[in-house]
Scaffold this active site. Structure first.
Site, short mmCIF file in Angstrom:
data_model
loop_
_atom_site.label_atom_id
_atom_site.label_comp_id
_atom_site.label_asym_id
_atom_site.label_seq_id
_atom_site.Cartn_x
_atom_site.Cartn_y
_atom_site.Cartn_z
N ARG A 197 3.03 7.60 -0.09
CA ARG A 197 4.08 8.58 -0.28
C ARG A 197 5.01 8.23 -1.45
O ARG A 197 5.39 9.11 -2.22
CB ARG A 197 4.92 8.64 1.01
CG ARG A 197 6.00 9.69 1.00
CD ARG A 197 6.94 9.50 2.22
NE ARG A 197 6.30 9.05 3.39
CZ ARG A 197 5.91 9.82 4.42
NH1 ARG A 197 6.16 11.11 4.38
NH2 ARG A 197 5.32 9.31 5.48
N GLU A 226 0.82 -1.22 0.00
CA GLU A 226 0.00 0.00 0.00
C GLU A 226 0.85 1.27 0.00
O GLU A 226 0.79 2.05 0.95
CB GLU A 226 -0.89 0.00 1.24
CG GLU A 226 -1.85 -1.15 1.30
CD GLU A 226 -2.58 -1.28 2.63
OE1 GLU A 226 -3.65 -1.90 2.65
OE2 GLU A 226 -2.06 -0.77 3.65
N CYS A 228 0.76 32.75 12.63
CA CYS A 228 1.14 33.38 13.89
C CYS A 228 1.74 32.38 14.85
O CYS A 228 1.17 32.10 15.91
CB CYS A 228 -0.09 34.04 14.49
SG CYS A 228 -0.71 35.28 13.39
N GLU A 229 2.84 31.77 14.46
CA GLU A 229 3.52 30.78 15.30
C GLU A 229 4.98 30.78 14.92
O GLU A 229 5.30 30.74 13.73
CB GLU A 229 3.05 29.36 14.98
CG GLU A 229 1.65 29.11 15.23
CD GLU A 229 1.37 27.86 16.05
OE1 GLU A 229 2.31 27.20 16.51
OE2 GLU A 229 0.19 27.62 16.23
N TYR A 287 0.90 13.95 1.88
CA TYR A 287 0.65 14.45 3.23
C TYR A 287 0.89 15.96 3.37
O TYR A 287 1.20 16.43 4.45
CB TYR A 287 1.49 13.67 4.26
CG TYR A 287 1.26 12.18 4.17
CD1 TYR A 287 0.02 11.64 4.53
CD2 TYR A 287 2.25 11.32 3.71
CE1 TYR A 287 -0.21 10.27 4.43
CE2 TYR A 287 2.02 9.95 3.61
CZ TYR A 287 0.79 9.43 3.97
OH TYR A 287 0.56 8.09 3.86
N ARG A 340 4.19 19.18 7.94
CA ARG A 340 5.11 18.07 8.26
C ARG A 340 6.37 18.53 8.98
O ARG A 340 6.90 17.80 9.82
CB ARG A 340 5.46 17.28 6.99
CG ARG A 340 4.23 16.64 6.33
CD ARG A 340 4.60 15.59 5.28
NE ARG A 340 5.21 14.43 5.90
CZ ARG A 340 6.49 14.19 5.94
NH1 ARG A 340 7.33 15.03 5.38
NH2 ARG A 340 6.96 13.13 6.55
N1 LLP Z 1 -1.31 1.58 4.64
C1 LLP Z 1 -1.71 1.92 5.87
C2 LLP Z 1 -2.54 1.01 6.63
C3 LLP Z 1 -1.34 3.16 6.40
O1 LLP Z 1 -1.76 3.51 7.62
C4 LLP Z 1 -0.54 4.04 5.64
C5 LLP Z 1 -0.14 5.34 6.16
C6 LLP Z 1 -0.14 3.63 4.36
C7 LLP Z 1 -0.53 2.39 3.90
C8 LLP Z 1 0.68 4.50 3.46
O2 LLP Z 1 1.91 4.82 3.99
P1 LLP Z 1 3.01 5.56 3.06
O3 LLP Z 1 3.40 4.59 1.98
O4 LLP Z 1 2.37 6.76 2.47
O5 LLP Z 1 4.11 5.89 3.97
N2 LLP Z 1 1.17 11.92 7.84
C9 LLP Z 1 2.41 11.15 7.93
C10 LLP Z 1 2.25 9.75 7.40
C11 LLP Z 1 1.16 8.99 8.06
C12 LLP Z 1 0.95 7.67 7.41
C13 LLP Z 1 -0.31 7.04 7.88
N3 LLP Z 1 -0.54 5.78 7.29
C14 LLP Z 1 3.50 11.90 7.20
O6 LLP Z 1 3.26 12.98 6.70
O7 LLP Z 1 4.64 11.44 7.16
#
Ligand code: LLP
Length: 463
Positions: free
Chosen positions: A323, A320, A391-392, A421, A360
């Protein structure tokens, strides 16, 4: 504005002597292909272009700040992932990284599946025509209403995250006259080497059911007895922005062990395992991400080996990535506003966005790079901190970077690798208007998510 009006802050030598910073690139105008999407280049005048269009033209037409999404690159990355894993595996794009109707259509056309984790993401996916059987539904606290919608739509799988949810989904599926394909999400007990907030496989957190203490085995036992459920496999997601494959390997090994236990206890070989997302991308030149084919080979080899050792048929693997597909395909374009040199420290460069379009840096201490986009410059490097207009004092977009010391208000600067993200976690803090996402391809640019307007803000404020 001339350089003398902007004392450059610490010189390169002083900065290096402190030992905290990476040296500025020899040529600040150079574009490191690791962090930029594939069609980004500089034209003969030195201006950054994407999909053949120069950024000043884009800024004029669409305004700043804005995210520019390189459609050809997005599609190429989808194909790279599905080719790497081949027909015996499934790639689910994680929509939480960035989702829009255009993205759903591209995924559909490129043969990918889609992971959603909320009613809103499900609606967007279905509305843009993603077949329900190609959708996986995730979440640690799905509402009854979300589960009903997912089951009624006929999603390909629901990933169960708790004992209560096993019963809840089974009950809803039976009521709706369905037998819902499900996976059970397990926590395999590995410490992924990433920021604490985005690590998800250690036991002390909210996701999944622990392998430890036989809890996951108990979850399988219960799921197998409920006729509303068709248990198709086990799911593990260890965290996000991870470079080291060791955590994925441990996870794959432990999930296969559970499959062997399930076979021994129930005489059932579950046909699928999902190893989640989490593969890291390059935000700066320091990062060295793996290519999809290396990832596919290393995961495929470990699963095959472990299954052979356990006498199991190799299950169908799914992954999955969010990013790793969308992250590198977009950059954010900002206009430089005030420039504040702090003698002996650094120069603060304020832009027309900030933590509302990229949280981020503030949230995870994430590192980004930045380049002068509207032109090139041979001026000396100056150490900068790119900050927003909120404002931070924590409103930082790029913590430490070098930009040419003749930088002036009105210049355009671009921050690469903001496809994942950033828009999806954008906020209206300080009543900021969330920026648009513009898809660029072959000399054409079109809005796929429009800029918010003040009318949008007022429309929600019904008091
Ligand atoms: N599958 C599941 C069950 C997940 O919870 C996530 C991400 C992914 C796949 C995808 O992960 P990726 O390949 O995108 O790393 N907001 C944070 C990242 C949170 C990810 C949450 N779950 C950031 O900006 O780094």
């Amino acid at each position: 504005m001339s350089r003398s009006a902007h004392p450059a802050g610490p010189r390169h030598a002083d900065v290096m002597a402190e030992g905290h910073y990476t040296a500025p690139a020899d040529d600040l105008n150079a574009l490191d292909e690791k962090v930029w999407s594939r069609t980004v280049t500089r034209d003969e005048h030195g201006a950054l272009t994407v999909g053949g269009i120069e950024v000043s033209r884009l800024a004029e037409e669409f305004g700043t700040p804005a995210y520019f999404l390189d459609e050809a690159d997005f599609r190429a990355r989808c194909r790279a992932w599905s080719d790497a894993f081949g027909p015996g595996a499934d790639v689910f794009y994680a929509g939480k990284a960035f989702l829009s109707r255009a993205v759903v259509r591209w995924l559909k056309e490129e043969g990918l599946n889609l992971d959603v984790c909320s009613g809103g993401e499900l609606t967007t996916a279905l509305d843009a025509g993603m077949p329900a059987e190609r959708i996986a539904f995730h979440g640690n606290n799905k509402t009854v209403e979300e589960i009903e919608r997912a089951v009624s739509a006929g999603v390909g799988r629901i990933v169960l995250d708790s004992f209560q949810e096993i019963v809840r989904v089974a009950h809803i599926a039976r009521r709706l006259g369905r037998r819902q394909p499900v996976q059970i999400r397990v926590t395999v007990g590995v410490e992924a080497h990433t920021h604490e907030f985005i690590a998800t496989a250690h036991e002390d957190q909210k996701f999944g059911i622990a392998l430890a203490g036989g809890q996951a085995a108990e979850a399988v036992r219960r799921a197998l007895t409920l006729d509303g459920l068709e248990l198709i496999g086990i799911h593990s997601h260890i965290g996000s922005q991870i470079f080291d494959m060791a955590g994925f390997e441990v996870s794959a090994r432990r999930v296969v062990q559970l499959l062997a236990e399930v076979r021994d206890e129930h005489g059932v070989e579950l046909p699928e395992i999902d190893l989640g997302g989490g593969l890291g991308i390059a935000y700066t030149s320091e990062d060295d991400p793996r290519e999809p084919h290396e990832i596919a080979k290393s995961l495929g080899d470990i699963v095959t080996r472990e299954c052979e050792a356990a006498g199991l048929a190799t299950p169908r693997i799914s992954v999955e990535p969010g990013r790793a597909i969308v992250g590198p395909t977009a950059f954010t374009l900002y206009e430089v506003g005030t420039i504040k040199p702090l003698e002996g420290l650094r120069t603060y460069v304020s832009v027309d966005g900030g933590m509302s379009d990229n949280i981020r840096t503030a949230l995870y201490d994430a590192e980004y790079s930045v380049t002068l986009a509207s032109r090139t410059s041979d001026a000396e490097p100056m150490l900068v901190r790119v900050v927003g207009k909120h404002c931070e004092s924590g409103d930082i977009v790029v913590k430490d970077a070098f930009l040419p010391s003749d930088l002036a208000p009105g210049d355009l600067i671009a921050v690469p690798a903001t496809g994942a993200y950033c828009r999806s976690m954008a906020s209206n803090y300080n009543h900021a208007l969330r920026p648009p996402v513009i898809a660029v391809r072959d000399g054409r640019a079109r809005v796929v998510v429009r800029r918010e307007t003040e009318e949008d803000l007022l429309r929600l404020d019904v008091g």
